[in-house]
Design an enzyme around this catalytic site. Structure first.
Site, mmCIF file in Angstrom:
data_model
loop_
_atom_site.group_PDB
_atom_site.id
_atom_site.type_symbol
_atom_site.label_atom_id
_atom_site.label_comp_id
_atom_site.label_asym_id
_atom_site.label_seq_id
_atom_site.Cartn_x
_atom_site.Cartn_y
_atom_site.Cartn_z
ATOM 1 N N ASP A 89 0.843 -1.203 0.000
ATOM 2 C CA ASP A 89 0.000 0.000 0.000
ATOM 3 C C ASP A 89 0.874 1.246 0.000
ATOM 4 O O ASP A 89 1.192 1.742 1.067
ATOM 5 C CB ASP A 89 -0.916 -0.070 1.230
ATOM 6 C CG ASP A 89 -1.997 0.991 1.248
ATOM 7 O OD1 ASP A 89 -2.165 1.688 0.248
ATOM 8 O OD2 ASP A 89 -2.651 1.130 2.289
ATOM 9 N N GLU A 103 -2.732 10.357 0.351
ATOM 10 C CA GLU A 103 -3.917 9.488 0.225
ATOM 11 C C GLU A 103 -4.397 9.015 1.582
ATOM 12 O O GLU A 103 -5.599 8.894 1.821
ATOM 13 C CB GLU A 103 -3.587 8.290 -0.671
ATOM 14 C CG GLU A 103 -4.808 7.478 -1.116
ATOM 15 C CD GLU A 103 -5.243 6.405 -0.128
ATOM 16 O OE1 GLU A 103 -6.379 5.927 -0.222
ATOM 17 O OE2 GLU A 103 -4.455 6.044 0.776
ATOM 18 N N GLU A 104 -3.457 8.744 2.473
ATOM 19 C CA GLU A 104 -3.815 8.173 3.774
ATOM 20 C C GLU A 104 -4.368 9.223 4.737
ATOM 21 O O GLU A 104 -4.782 8.888 5.843
ATOM 22 C CB GLU A 104 -2.594 7.483 4.414
ATOM 23 C CG GLU A 104 -1.965 6.378 3.560
ATOM 24 C CD GLU A 104 -2.788 5.085 3.543
ATOM 25 O OE1 GLU A 104 -3.852 5.056 4.177
ATOM 26 O OE2 GLU A 104 -2.356 4.124 2.880
#
Ligand SMILES: *[C@@H]1O[C@H](CO)[C@@H](O)[C@H](O)[C@H]1NC(C)=O
Ligand SMILES: *[C@@H]1O[C@H](CO)[C@@H](O)[C@H](O)[C@H]1NC(C)=O
Ligand SMILES: *[C@@H]1O[C@H](CO)[C@@H](O)[C@H](O)[C@H]1NC(C)=O
Ligand SMILES: *[C@@H]1O[C@H](CO)[C@@H](O)[C@H](O)[C@H]1NC(C)=O
Ligand SMILES: *[C@@H]1O[C@H](CO)[C@@H](O)[C@H](O)[C@H]1NC(C)=O
Ligand SMILES: *[C@@H]1O[C@H](CO)[C@@H](O)[C@H](O)[C@H]1NC(C)=O
Length: 415
Positions: free
Chosen positions: A150, A183-184
């Protein structure tokens, strides 16, 4: 090597994986994620390309890129893509100097065009950092470390697969790569790109997140909310002089959890679920608490435009008696809905030779609304992402690269 059949490439893969270590069993992953049977020169990887994926993956994982601290990794990607011959735009995100890496063929730049098709994933990882480690287990070679899954697995495989595809074409395809930050932490990088590219519509987007090498048919939508309760503080020996905010918050949480099974379901994504993930409030055991709140995320299974407002109305409805009781006691219970909500995105799956499955996790896809067809695929599973044992096998990387090649073949075959 001009033409390599898929059988040969599996053979070479076995040789490569085995090179420094004992022989490799391909069965474990191959049975779970079958390599598409049909294949082409533009999708079947050469030994050199497979090596490039493994090395690029290792290099990327070894550059820490925890959200808000991605510049070094973004810089590495910019240089790598520039060396491959791409024109790189650094799209600023916020005012801290961090940026998204947007790369497309120099030939498109020279003609003044942006790419019509985007291949995209994210640079940032969660914390803490775990360095890259190549390890053989049960006869299979794995890559471990923060971000292996990820989403540096998608990034490494997307770059090699996209470049291979572009080079296999006689004319430069209208194809670019976008690697975003943040994104996180709410998708700040993709949101910045969406606004940067607000006047552009992309024909298709290929998004990279761990889906076990399958094409995701959709993922759940999202609704965040906070219950904010204000009561009145008092000494615990005179509780009748105060109003406990915690007691009303507790009532609200019980009511919400009772509502959960009644929230709308869908055939594709099953149940809408919710999580009361954080509560806060109060001062001490001997003080009637005047403030308490709870933060909640609802994962919405339905894709209709009104899916979010339907859920909001159900929550407001089930809580209205609690709101009324709090009000009668001169307390307030406010339900504050976040404005960044979206119904479940339904994704495209019309690529022959790839398995289809739905996923439950959130992606950047809803943040980039100006995309026609949307595909989501990546190696390994979200279940190992964000954990200390984040890792994937080399075969999974190779299969993901070939799957991206398949998606691109199908997108450009229909032109
Ligand atoms: C292989 O390539 C040919 C010609 O480019 C294309 O028509 C065909 O769809 C491709 N097959 C796959 C499985 O991608
Ligand atoms: C290796 O095999 C053992 C025993 O079957 C199993 O517990 C372990 O999870 C396997 N490791 C991997 C990485 O698959
Ligand atoms: C985008 O489009 C809007 C409305 O058409 C226009 O006002 C604006 O200048 C455009 N921005 C860019 C960067 O092209
Ligand atoms: C919740 O309450 C805590 C403690 O009073 C406070 O620090 C926090 O800012 C509040 N959060 C929200 C979202 O209201
Ligand atoms: C609520 O406040 C009003 C006005 O201050 C007061 O008259 C009333 O008694 C209060 N109710 C309770 C339940 O404390
Ligand atoms: C959502 O709310 C935040 C803060 O509450 C605000 O900064 C932002 O502009 C809002 N976004 C939209 C799309 O309304």
């Amino acid at each position: 090597m001009a033409i390599i059949t898929s059988i040969l490439s599996v053979f070479f893969l076995a040789l490569i994986s085995a090179a420094p270590q004992a022989p490799v069993a391909l069965s474990a992953v191959s049975s779970a994620v079958p390599t598409p049977s049909a294949s082409n020169q533009s999708t079947t990887l050469t030994t050199k390309e497979i090596d490039e994926i493994f090395n690029l993956h290792e290099d990327l994982v070894n550059i820490p890129s925890i959200s808000n601290d991605e510049v070094k990794c973004a810089e590495f990607l910019s240089e790598y893509l520039t060396e491959l011959g791409y024109y790189v735009e650094k799209v600023p995100v916020g005012d801290t100097g961090t940026y998204d890496v947007f790369a497309y063929p120099q030939a498109l730049k020279d003609e003044g065009f942006w790419p019509e098709v985007l291949v995209t994933s994210h640079i940032d990882t969660v914390s803490p950092f775990y360095p890259f480690e190549r390890r053989e287990e049960n006869g299979t070679v794995y890559h471990y470390g923060r971000g292996t899954v990820d989403a540096k697995g998608p990034i490494a495989t997307m770059i090699i697969a996209t470049h291979k595809f572009a080079q296999s074409r006689t004319e430069t395809p209208s194809l670019g790569m976008l690697f975003v930050v943040g994104e996180e932490i709410g998708g700040t990088g993709m949101k910045a790109f969406a606004s940067y590219a607000q006047n552009t519509t992309f024909r298709a987007g290929v998004f990279g997140e761990p889906t076990q090498g399958k094409l995701a048919s959709g993922h759940k939508g999202s609704l965040r909310l906070v219950f904010e309760v204000k009561g009145k503080s008092a000494h615990s020996e005179y509780p009748w002089l105060g109003v406990s905010a915690i007691n009303y918050l507790a009532e609200a949480i019980v009511a919400l959890n009772m509502l959960e099974p009644a929230l709308p379901r869908s055939e594709l994504l099953d149940a809408t679920t919710l999580n009361v993930g954080l509560i806060a409030g109060g001062l001490a055991g001997n003080v009637v608490p005047d403030i308490a709140n709870a933060s909640i995320v609802v994962r919405i299974a339905r894709s209709e435009d009104d899916a979010v407002s339907v859920v909001q109305d159900m929550i407001s409805g089930i809580l209205s008696p609690v709101v009324a009781r709090a009000g009668a006691a001169n307390a307030t219970l406010d339900i504050v809905f976040s404005n960044t909500t979206y119904p479940a995105p339904i994704l495209d799956t019309d690529v022959e030779g790839l398995e289809v499955a739905h996923v439950f996790f959130r992606t950047d896809i809803p943040s980039l609304t100006q995309v026609g067809k949307r595909y989501l695929l990546g190696p390994r599973t979200i279940e190992v992402a964000h954990t200390p044992v984040e890792g994937l096998s080399q075969e999974e990387l190779v299969q993901a690269a070939e799957a991206y090649g398949f998606i691109l073949e199908s997108l450009f075959a229909r032109e």
